[in-house]
Scaffold this motif. Structure first.
Motif, PDB file in Angstrom:
ATOM      1  N   ASP A  52      28.063  13.229 -71.185  1.00 52.43           N
ATOM      2  CA  ASP A  52      28.096  11.920 -71.430  1.00 52.43           C
ATOM      3  C   ASP A  52      27.837  10.909 -70.325  1.00 52.43           C
ATOM      4  O   ASP A  52      27.725   9.541 -70.589  1.00 52.43           O
ATOM      5  CB  ASP A  52      29.482  11.498 -72.112  1.00 52.43           C
ATOM      6  CG  ASP A  52      30.720  11.514 -71.128  1.00 52.43           C
ATOM      7  OD1 ASP A  52      30.412  12.188 -70.348  1.00 52.43           O
ATOM      8  OD2 ASP A  52      31.526  11.112 -71.443  1.00 52.43           O
ATOM      9  N   GLU A  53      27.601  11.385 -69.208  1.00 45.95           N
ATOM     10  CA  GLU A  53      27.203  10.212 -68.083  1.00 45.95           C
ATOM     11  C   GLU A  53      25.661   9.920 -68.126  1.00 45.95           C
ATOM     12  O   GLU A  53      24.818  10.578 -68.730  1.00 45.95           O
ATOM     13  CB  GLU A  53      27.357  11.147 -66.843  1.00 45.95           C
ATOM     14  CG  GLU A  53      28.719  11.319 -66.338  1.00 45.95           C
ATOM     15  CD  GLU A  53      29.191  11.559 -64.963  1.00 45.95           C
ATOM     16  OE1 GLU A  53      28.741  10.752 -64.173  1.00 45.95           O
ATOM     17  OE2 GLU A  53      30.008  12.312 -64.621  1.00 45.95           O
ATOM     18  N   THR A  54      25.554   8.572 -67.633  1.00 47.55           N
ATOM     19  CA  THR A  54      24.134   8.240 -67.925  1.00 47.55           C
ATOM     20  C   THR A  54      23.223   8.492 -66.441  1.00 47.55           C
ATOM     21  O   THR A  54      23.864   8.420 -65.499  1.00 47.55           O
ATOM     22  CB  THR A  54      24.447   6.616 -67.974  1.00 47.55           C
ATOM     23  OG1 THR A  54      25.071   6.372 -69.049  1.00 47.55           O
ATOM     24  CG2 THR A  54      22.912   5.782 -68.101  1.00 47.55           C
ATOM     25  N   TYR A  56      19.723   7.519 -64.834  1.00 50.22           N
ATOM     26  CA  TYR A  56      18.509   6.388 -64.505  1.00 50.22           C
ATOM     27  C   TYR A  56      17.351   6.857 -63.874  1.00 50.22           C
ATOM     28  O   TYR A  56      17.645   7.699 -62.904  1.00 50.22           O
ATOM     29  CB  TYR A  56      19.076   5.354 -64.142  1.00 50.22           C
ATOM     30  CG  TYR A  56      20.235   4.585 -64.737  1.00 50.22           C
ATOM     31  CD1 TYR A  56      19.670   3.583 -65.999  1.00 50.22           C
ATOM     32  CD2 TYR A  56      21.434   4.570 -64.606  1.00 50.22           C
ATOM     33  CE1 TYR A  56      20.686   2.988 -66.547  1.00 50.22           C
ATOM     34  CE2 TYR A  56      22.217   3.985 -65.503  1.00 50.22           C
ATOM     35  CZ  TYR A  56      22.120   3.159 -66.475  1.00 50.22           C
ATOM     36  OH  TYR A  56      22.880   2.444 -67.253  1.00 50.22           O
ATOM     37  N   LYS A  65      16.911   4.081 -68.598  1.00 58.96           N
ATOM     38  CA  LYS A  65      17.840   5.131 -68.852  1.00 58.96           C
ATOM     39  C   LYS A  65      17.012   6.375 -69.297  1.00 58.96           C
ATOM     40  O   LYS A  65      16.102   6.248 -69.787  1.00 58.96           O
ATOM     41  CB  LYS A  65      18.815   4.543 -70.057  1.00 58.96           C
ATOM     42  CG  LYS A  65      19.898   5.361 -70.221  1.00 58.96           C
ATOM     43  CD  LYS A  65      20.648   4.381 -71.296  1.00 58.96           C
ATOM     44  CE  LYS A  65      22.088   4.914 -71.374  1.00 58.96           C
ATOM     45  NZ  LYS A  65      23.046   4.262 -72.273  1.00 58.96           N
ATOM     46  N   GLU A  67      17.597  10.685 -70.762  1.00 56.82           N
ATOM     47  CA  GLU A  67      18.481  11.718 -71.250  1.00 56.82           C
ATOM     48  C   GLU A  67      18.629  12.834 -70.232  1.00 56.82           C
ATOM     49  O   GLU A  67      17.759  13.039 -69.527  1.00 56.82           O
ATOM     50  CB  GLU A  67      17.843  12.179 -72.491  1.00 56.82           C
ATOM     51  CG  GLU A  67      17.796  11.482 -73.853  1.00 56.82           C
ATOM     52  CD  GLU A  67      19.110  10.834 -74.126  1.00 56.82           C
ATOM     53  OE1 GLU A  67      19.863  11.720 -74.236  1.00 56.82           O
ATOM     54  OE2 GLU A  67      19.223   9.744 -74.368  1.00 56.82           O
TER      55      GLU A  67
END
Length: 121
Positions: A52-54, A56, A65, A67
């Motif tokens: 669930d961490e983003t 970039y 952003k 995936e």
């Protein structure tokens, strides 16, 4: 005698060109190895991230952003490409080293022949 000197000069120039080609290939190989290590570090960082961490991606002056799956596949693709290029360059380096040895042997043979001709006079 002038013919022998001309031949030696030509071989010497070919030898120097091969040495330059070898140095260029070695430099490229080192650069690719640095990129490979960098991408392996990024891949290792991905392993430490939660799902669930983003993530970039820097595109020009903007962070977009991305995936995790997409980022991981991009890095894997880079690593595959870099690995292929390293293999290609290693083959090129081996081939160039072989050609250098052949030229060196040819130069030595011509020099020995010329010295033998001078000694026989």
């Amino acid at each position: 005698m002038a013919e022998v000197q001309a031949k030696l000069q030509s071989l010497s120039e070919e030898f120097q060109k091969l040495q330059q080609d070898l140095q260029s290939a070695v430099d490229s190989r080192q650069k690719l190895e640095g990129q490979r290590q960098e991408n392996l570090g990024v891949q290792k960082e991905f392993e430490n991230l939660d799902e669930d961490e983003t993530i970039y991606k820097l595109v020009g002056p903007v962070l977009l952003k991305q995936e995790k799956f997409e980022a991981e596949s991009t890095v894997k693709g880079r690593l595959d490409f870099i690995g292929g290029e390293i293999t290609r360059l290693e083959d090129q380096i081996k081939e160039t080293q072989g050609n250098i040895e052949k030229k060196k042997t040819e130069i030595i043979q011509i020099q020995a022949g010329a010295q033998g001709a001078i000694g026989g006079q």
